[in-house]
Write a protein that holds these residues in place. Structure first.
Motif, PDB file in Angstrom:
ATOM      1  N   LYS A  78       0.535  -1.384   0.136  1.00 27.94           N
ATOM      2  CA  LYS A  78       0.164   0.000  -0.052  1.00 27.94           C
ATOM      3  C   LYS A  78       0.979   1.430   0.128  1.00 27.94           C
ATOM      4  CE  LYS A  78      -3.484   2.755   0.656  1.00 27.94           C
ATOM      5  NZ  LYS A  78      -4.539   2.811  -0.327  1.00 27.94           N
ATOM      6  N   GLY A  79       0.608   2.361  -0.743  1.00 24.18           N
ATOM      7  CA  GLY A  79       1.265   3.401  -0.822  1.00 24.18           C
ATOM      8  C   GLY A  79       2.407   3.350  -1.950  1.00 24.18           C
ATOM      9  N   GLY A  89      -3.351   2.867  -4.501  1.00 27.09           N
ATOM     10  CA  GLY A  89      -1.905   2.697  -4.238  1.00 27.09           C
ATOM     11  C   GLY A  89      -1.643   1.406  -3.833  1.00 27.09           C
ATOM     12  N   ALA A 147       3.516   7.339  -1.574  1.00 24.29           N
ATOM     13  CA  ALA A 147       3.033   7.918  -0.297  1.00 24.29           C
ATOM     14  C   ALA A 147       4.499   8.049   0.610  1.00 24.29           C
ATOM     15  CB  ALA A 147       2.005   7.167   0.128  1.00 24.29           C
ATOM     16  N   SER A 175       4.054   6.867   3.426  1.00 25.64           N
ATOM     17  CA  SER A 175       4.113   5.657   4.444  1.00 25.64           C
ATOM     18  C   SER A 175       3.824   4.382   3.772  1.00 25.64           C
ATOM     19  CB  SER A 175       2.903   5.855   5.511  1.00 25.64           C
ATOM     20  OG  SER A 175       2.785   4.796   6.415  1.00 25.64           O
ATOM     21  N   ILE A 176       4.505   3.497   3.837  1.00 27.92           N
ATOM     22  CA  ILE A 176       4.342   2.090   3.002  1.00 27.92           C
ATOM     23  C   ILE A 176       3.979   0.883   3.790  1.00 27.92           C
ATOM     24  CG2 ILE A 176       5.241   0.551   1.490  1.00 27.92           C
ATOM     25  CD1 ILE A 176       6.560   2.710   0.035  1.00 27.92           C
TER      26      ILE A 176
END
Length: 396
Positions: A91-92, A118, A144, A146-147
């Motif tokens: 995610k991200g 994302g 982003a 934050s992943i």
């Protein structure tokens, strides 16, 4: 004295006929590491045939537009996972690649573009032999700050009952890695490990605290679809958060689900007669979470107008919970974490009638039908008891 001996012999035989059940024990260490350090998962007394799932979740900061990497190097499995599956989720990101070097010398590399949220979901059905995977890595381009990454390996255990799973976490200098083990549909142990910093203050001994950040796991052989998993620093609809499994099939929505995740599990356990499963089970993690107000767990129906129910895993049995069909999905209100699965009516075998042609001079005799044999194993204690009582009376 003779009576005592006979009773002792009966009890001994009775106990021998009851299969011994020893609960598996899991330990995970250490509580804090630096990039390149080794994490150890010790497994004891895990019987063959058990459904086993290992999840490695990473959370870390990133710079949008730059590359990232989160990997487990020299991942050693002391036993095989048959009927297995490896899934990955991020995610991200703008795009993500899953790379793996397998114990048999083979390798896997899959590259996917993230969806509009994302998110990237990758699934690969594969039997996992015992041995060492030189590398299992997720890398790509950050979108982003934050992943979230998630690696899950699951299957049916075959091999030594005890051993050590070990791997080195690389690519992240600051963040957390949450390692979770599920056995036969229930959480055995989950621990959040600090990377490059102090270990989080423990508030319990066997499960992670409610500060575990959210992610999900699942399978999708090459597809990106559905769902919206919100990282800890992002918000969606005010007060409402949705966490989805990596295949987009299971989702959890609520106003009090901070830290929740959905991890796929191979199905294991007992269900009511006349029902069957419809895909993987999913664990709402961590096991200590409670939801007030209740969260909504949702699964897609296997087909339009299908009859189905959601079930929860308790003491080895999947028990249906109140469920409601809404369009092409089925939902249930859940107040606590745990393992859940979608159940549908089992298919009934089709009986085929065969006509028998006879001549007038020959009498027709109806064919005898042999009843299906009942399972013998569950009746062994009763059979043994009856035989011993008969023997006892004859000797007396």
């Amino acid at each position: 004295m003779l009576l005592v001996k006979r009773l002792g012999g009966f009890l001994l035989l009775f106990l021998l006929l009851i299969p011994a059940a020893t609960a598996a024990t899991i330990t995970i260490s250490p509580d804090a590491i630096r990039s390149g350090d080794t994490v150890t998962v010790t497994v004891n007394d895990l019987s063959d045939g058990a459904a086993f799932s290992l999840g490695i979740r990473g959370e870390f900061a990133a710079t949008p537009g730059e590359t990232f990497s989160f990997s487990a190097r020299d991942l050693s499995l002391p036993f095989a996972l048959d009927g297995g599956e490896v899934t990955a989720y991020t995610k991200g990101t703008n795009w993500t690649r899953l790379s793996a070097e397998l114990p048999d010398g083979g390798s896997v590399s899959m590259n996917y573009t993230a969806d509009k949220n994302g998110e990237v979901r990758i699934g690969q059905p594969r039997n996992l032999p015992s041995g060492t995977l030189s590398l299992v890595a997720l890398d790509g381009k950050a979108a982003a700050e934050s992943i979230t990454t998630d690696l899950v390996m699951m299957g049916t255990k075959r091999g030594p009952d005890s051993g050590t799973i070990s791997f080195a976490i690389e690519g992240v200098t600051q963040g957390t890695a949450t390692v979770s083990v599920y056995i036969d549909g229930a959480e055995a142990l989950s621990r959040t490990i600090a990377i490059g910093g102090e270990a989080p203050a423990p508030t319990q001994t066997t499960t992670p605290t409610a500060t575990t950040t959210q992610s999900s796991g699942g399978s999708n052989s090459g597809g990106n679809s559905g769902g919206s998993t919100t990282p800890p620093t992002a918000t969606s609809t005010p007060g409402v958060t949705t966490v989805t499994s990596a295949d987009g099939k299971a989702s959890l929505t609520g106003t009090d689900i901070a830290g929740a995740g959905l991890q796929p599990l191979p199905f294991q356990g007992t269900i009511l007669p006349g029902l069957s499963t419809a895909g993987n089970a999913y664990a709402v993690t961590p096991a200590t979470l409670t939801f007030d107000p209740a969260a909504v767990l949702s699964f897609p129906l296997p087909s339009a107008g299908a009859t189905a129910t959601i079930a929860r895993f308790e003491d080895g049995i999947w028990s249906p919970v109140p469920s409601k069909i809404e369009g092409d999905r089925i939902t249930a209100a859940v107040s606590r974490a745990g393992s859940y699965v979608l159940l549908v009516p089992a298919e009934v075998p089709t009986l085929t009638a065969t006509a028998t042609t006879t001549t007038a001079a020959v009498a027709t005799t109806p064919a005898a039908t042999t009843p299906a044999a009942a399972p013998v194993a569950p009746l062994l204690p009763a059979i043994a008891f009856a035989i011993l009582m008969f023997w006892w009376e004859r000797r007396g």
